[in-house]
Design a protein around this motif. Structure first.
Motif, PDB file in Angstrom:
ATOM      1  N   UNK A 161       0.852  -1.196   0.000  1.00 48.65           N
ATOM      2  CA  UNK A 161       0.000   0.000   0.000  1.00 48.65           C
ATOM      3  C   UNK A 161       0.882   1.237   0.000  1.00 48.65           C
ATOM      4  N   UNK A 162       0.268   2.360  -0.270  1.00 50.26           N
ATOM      5  CA  UNK A 162       0.968   3.631  -0.193  1.00 50.26           C
ATOM      6  C   UNK A 162       1.280   3.955   1.263  1.00 50.26           C
ATOM      7  N   UNK A 163       2.455   4.532   1.496  1.00 46.96           N
ATOM      8  CA  UNK A 163       2.900   4.887   2.850  1.00 46.96           C
ATOM      9  C   UNK A 163       2.914   6.405   2.977  1.00 46.96           C
ATOM     10  N   UNK A 164       2.313   6.895   4.037  1.00 45.91           N
ATOM     11  CA  UNK A 164       2.307   8.331   4.311  1.00 45.91           C
ATOM     12  C   UNK A 164       3.472   8.683   5.240  1.00 45.91           C
ATOM     13  N   UNK A 165       4.038   9.855   5.023  1.00 39.62           N
ATOM     14  CA  UNK A 165       5.103  10.361   5.889  1.00 39.62           C
ATOM     15  C   UNK A 165       4.534  11.368   6.882  1.00 39.62           C
ATOM     16  N   UNK A 166       5.128  11.552   8.068  1.00 33.22           N
ATOM     17  CA  UNK A 166       6.400  10.964   8.510  1.00 33.22           C
ATOM     18  C   UNK A 166       6.281   9.468   8.776  1.00 33.22           C
ATOM     19  N   UNK A 167       7.396   8.770   8.585  1.00 31.02           N
ATOM     20  CA  UNK A 167       7.439   7.327   8.726  1.00 31.02           C
ATOM     21  C   UNK A 167       7.558   6.944  10.192  1.00 31.02           C
TER      22      UNK A 167
END
Length: 355
Positions: free
Chosen positions: A326-332
């Motif tokens: 899946x797409x990852x949102x930042x901040x990690x």
């Protein structure tokens, strides 16, 4: 200008016969750059293999009395102002954090990539900040004439407003950390907002102690709307330059395939401009000089750990996207290394490169 005592952790074997992927003997390149500065004295070195450390000491005029196998013993005995860390990637975090126990130490310059987990990357930054120690990482391409000329042309509007950056290289982590950092710099250090990635890791590819995928296709978006597209694979990357910057009025290539360092194709022109940058062979001299001058002048170095952390956040974010599918949102917000964790869990099963 204060005289700075410089020590080295991890000298490596003979630099004339480097074993790429295992040891590039980068300490020798660091030492050449420090030795070129009038206000730096090379005072000590440490390596687990004493013969390696003694050969390094002989090359740079360090007394055999100041050769160590235990780097903490060296720090206590010599009390250097600056330490260069040139050891395998998985050891970086513990060594850097150990170094912060030295009351005399003012700066640490560490080889890249930062560390082999995102949690360790952040621990290093925090430990040095808490102890008022300048921490930098050797993303030396920021000091190449190619990068500096490209940044000048972009700043002056030669290709209009940046819309997209493209990266084509061997891998995301070992090689790609340089190139992602370059793109971050060309985009004025803007923060990433999200990342999406897929990888192939079918043949084991361990470089300097850390896993690297065989091929990857990734994209992310910066907070100013600039998109990044990355393709990796040794000999299979999709782009014919290491970095391509697409603007509203043209395209700029850094390190394109062929003989030239820079290629500029402005809209409306049939033939791109080819540029050869002088003195582009030893950017580490500029990197080390900036580390030392920032320490003297109290300014923030170009290769400051906080900025370098962003490049590593993108890398680990891309691998986290693979793990989550899946797409990852930042901040990690992870602690581990997703690629390594997928190998350890059996989600990825690369076969031995010797098979």
């Amino acid at each position: 200008m204060a005289q700075q005592k410089v020590a080295f952790i991890g000298t490596g074997p003979d630099p004339d016969t480097p074993d790429w992927g295992t040891s590039a003997a980068m300490s020798y390149h660091h030492a050449d750059a420090y030795a070129a500065l009038e206000n730096c004295s090379l005072v000590a070195c440490a390596d687990l293999v004493r013969d390696h450390a003694e050969a390094f000491a002989d090359r740079f005029g360090i007394d055999r009395h100041d050769v160590y196998e235990d780097y903490m013993e060296m720090l206590r005995a010599v009390e250097p102002d600056i330490v260069s860390v040139c050891t395998p990637v998985p050891t970086h975090a513990d060594i850097v954090i150990d170094c912060t126990e030295s009351d005399a130490l003012r700066a640490i310059h560490c080889e890249k990539p930062m560390a082999d987990t995102f949690g360790d990357c952040r621990r290093m930054v925090s430990a040095c900040a808490d102890n008022d120690i300048q921490l930098t990482f050797n993303h030396q391409r920021r000091f190449s004439e190619t990068y500096l000329e490209a940044r000048r042309r972009i700043t002056e509007g030669e290709i209009g407003t940046i819309e997209r950056v493209e990266i084509g290289g061997k891998n995301l982590f070992d090689f790609g950390s340089h190139l992602i950092d370059v793109c971050n710099g060309l985009n004025d250090g803007r923060r990433p907002e999200w990342a999406l990635c897929q990888v192939d890791y079918s043949v084991e590819n361990v470089r300097y102690g850390s896993h690297n995928e065989n091929q990857a296709l990734a994209m992310w978006e910066y907070e100013n709307g600039v998109h990044a597209l990355l393709s990796t694979g040794d000999g299979t990357a999709a782009f014919d330059s290491l970095v391509r910057v697409r603007g509203t009025e043209g395209v700029l290539d850094l390190w394109p395939s062929g003989e030239h360092d820079l290629r500029v194709h402005r809209d409306g022109e049939t033939t791109p401009e080819a540029v050869d940058c002088e003195n582009d062979t030893r950017p580490i001299f500029g990197a080390i000089a900036d580390v030392v001058s920032s320490l003297d002048g109290g300014t923030t170095p170009v290769l400051d750990a906080e900025d370098v952390l962003t490049a590593n956040e993108i890398i680990f974010g891309c691998w986290e996207s693979v793990r989550r599918r899946a797409r990852v949102e930042f901040p990690l917000e992870i602690e581990d290394n997703p690629l390594q964790s997928m190998v350890e869990s059996g989600a990825l099963t690369p076969r031995s490169a010797e098979e």
